[in-house]
Write a protein that holds these residues in place. Sequence first.
Motif, short mmCIF file in Angstrom:
data_model
loop_
_atom_site.label_atom_id
_atom_site.label_comp_id
_atom_site.label_asym_id
_atom_site.label_seq_id
_atom_site.Cartn_x
_atom_site.Cartn_y
_atom_site.Cartn_z
N ASP A 22 6.03 -2.92 20.41
CA ASP A 22 4.95 -3.44 19.59
C ASP A 22 5.59 -4.16 18.39
N GLU A 52 -7.28 -2.35 14.20
CA GLU A 52 -5.96 -1.87 13.75
C GLU A 52 -5.90 -1.70 12.23
N PHE A 75 3.43 2.42 18.42
CA PHE A 75 4.06 2.54 17.10
C PHE A 75 4.45 3.97 16.77
N LYS A 113 -1.06 -0.98 27.09
CA LYS A 113 -0.57 -0.59 25.77
C LYS A 113 -1.44 0.51 25.24
N HIS A 114 -1.01 1.38 24.28
CA HIS A 114 0.32 1.42 23.68
C HIS A 114 0.96 2.70 24.19
N ARG A 163 -8.79 1.95 15.98
CA ARG A 163 -8.57 1.30 17.27
C ARG A 163 -9.33 1.95 18.42
N ASP A 180 -3.15 -11.82 22.03
CA ASP A 180 -4.08 -10.68 22.14
C ASP A 180 -5.44 -11.17 22.64
C1 GLC Z 1 -0.28 -5.37 16.94
C2 GLC Z 1 -0.87 -4.33 17.87
C3 GLC Z 1 -0.71 -4.68 19.31
C4 GLC Z 1 -0.75 -6.18 19.45
C5 GLC Z 1 0.51 -6.72 18.81
C6 GLC Z 1 0.57 -8.25 18.86
O1 GLC Z 1 0.27 -4.74 15.81
O2 GLC Z 1 -0.49 -2.98 17.72
O3 GLC Z 1 -1.76 -4.03 20.02
O4 GLC Z 1 -0.81 -6.54 20.81
O5 GLC Z 1 0.64 -6.30 17.47
O6 GLC Z 1 -0.43 -8.78 18.07
#
Ligand code: GLC
Length: 739
Positions: free
Chosen positions: A279, A482, A247, A200-201, A161, A103
């Motif tokens: 995800d 998140e 999700f 994403k997402h 987010r 990320d």
């Molecule tokens: C997380 C996030 C996503 C992220 C992924 C990997 O839960 O929703 O945006 O890239 O998992 O960390």
Amino acid sequence: MNLSCAGVVAALLLATMLRADAPLDVESRVNALVARMTLDEKIGQMSQSTGMRSPLAERLKQEIRAGRWGSFLNAGSPADRAEAQRIALHESRLGIPLLFGRDVIHGYKTVFPIPLGQAAAWDPELVEAAAREAAREAWAEGIRWTFAPMSDIARDPRWGRVAEGLGEDPYLAGKLVAAMVRGFQGESLEAQGSIAACAKHFAGYGAAEGGRDYNSAWIPEVLLREVYLPPFRAARDAGVASFMTAFNTLNGVPATSNRFLLRDILRGEWKYDGLVVSDYNAVMEMIAHGVARDGSDAAREAVNAGVDMEMVSTAYHDHLKALVASGAVPLAEIDEAVRDILRLKFRLGLFDQPVAAPREVEPGAQSLALAERAAAESAVLLKDDGVLPLADAVRTVAIIGPLADSPEDQMGTWAMDGQPQYVETPLAAFRKLLGSGRVLYARGLKNSRDTSHEGFAEAVEAARRADAALVFVGEERILSGEARSRAYLDLPGAQEALVDAIHATGKPMVVTILAGRPLTFHRVAAEAGAVLYCFHPGTMGGPAIAKLLLGREAPSGRLPITFPRTVGQVPIYYAHLNTGRPPLASELGIPAGNPVHPEGYTSKYIDVDFTPEYPFGFGLAYTKFDYSNLRLSAPVLEGGGRITVSAEIANRGSRAGTETVQLYIRDLVASVAQPVRKLRGFERVALKAGETRTVSFTLSAADLAFYDEHVRLVTQPGRFYVWIAPNAAEGVRGEFELR
Ligand code: GLC
């Protein structure tokens, strides 16, 4: 071994194809490799793990040799990644390289403002440069894939987010998403410093009911196509290498098994040939959603919908082989998924590049300078009664508040590789710029959630001894991002009380808010002489803020999202419909005496002004910009033609400044009610004191298109308003007709 003649030829052909200098194209190399893979190896490519730890466990090395994993995310050190890649390339049967994802959302070792902050700069070139820098640092440490840009439109600041997105508007977000993709991916995916991006997402995550993360999203297709899909389409058009499924359920169907999204739109309409990854655990979460009985069901649903790779959960590994054997999942679907994965690995050059020697990068002067520029351009001046820029007469400043010297919080959410030791806080910056002797400091509160007033006396005393009080409040970084949705948007803890206490000293007070979302702070804004809003500004937020407050830089940020007066107004956004009973300006309240039929049967609140605290696109400068003399090249826009709209922007102040000139339209009559304004252009314009510039935009019929009641993209003749404006609530207006 008794190799048939054909077998020898096939082996020679494959060996040729896999070599870097093979003249064959990626597709041929992909197909040749797929033809050689076992089903286990194919399923291995479709599996992504976060299970890499230092030092590499022997079990994991064995799994890599066996082709158990195609990718790892957010795990391992540069040395681990290099060792794992060496094993995959040279000790596995087919030598298929691993794809390392992470990320890298708004920087890697050098942290830029959170994406919502970068959006406040309205500067695609800056956003691209920041992504490029982030990619360069991440690439150097073996990362080849980032799970960004988050392309979700969000109109609800309760959603944690919102920090990670690019605001409420599909036009602005689309331009910035494309810029991020270009920055991450560069001219060529296989070039040094380029990493694959990930839109994403997909899709509708930002419309989570109640602003509660992971919650259901119900979006009519017209709205989905008008608001939530355009940034993803912009990413696709910019060549984004991958998509990630969301999700949430979209209209009752989880995005991770949503054939409408993944098959009809992404692969069908948009002809997308990149990689689709779920995800984190989202495949197995279809059981909790209630659309899969068990892991086997979940695996079948996801792969049949077109999810190529499963992130972290192991439904693919555990069940796909049996599903293929039973015919529930055609082998062709497995091969299609594996082709998408291998295609990206070939495009990244992973088969052909030697494994780079592992190294750890540190922020450099270039990246830190860019981070400071980004933080300065992202800051939005919301109020200034003249106290800014701080006058030379301000000899001593009191730096107060829990966000004045908090490196971790300043970096904001999703900054897992950020280096706190490189962060320069506002306190450090003022001490560097003014000298420690002119800077008093009192934290006042331990952190943004602290409710204790025991630090107030020290803070009040510091303010009393200073010529001006600079208060830094907002949100700790853990309060945004998140799974960090908030039901209230107030300043957490006793921060308002702290501002009250400093206000009571009567000293000039500037409040700087560092947060991951729009907050509500009406009383703070009333008490402060000035309010500067910085969406978690990153590593170099300190010097950026200090130079802005001292007038060595001038604020130019503009809000990428509407600020409500109170959370009760949410969702509130500028591109709303007019309704059949639009409220009159600032209707408020009910006459005393409970008259039987009070006036004002309009779409408003009786207890708060229906307008926002600060509108989309709003931001002040250290000068005054006037808009005048809007002109149209013609009163009528013929179907295939274009119309030019221009206005004069004058800098009426005594200081130079940069204005973000915005173009809005409104379709006055259409078969589907249209928003009162839609952004259709913007341009940053630097003007010297006293300078006037004519700014022009062109519009074509395509800019006026909308989805009608049959979900067809149409333009309909009729009258349009057009504004050239400083924000979504003001501007000079003209009118034209589309024929
Ligand atoms: C997380 C996030 C996503 C992220 C992924 C990997 O839960 O929703 O945006 O890239 O998992 O960390």
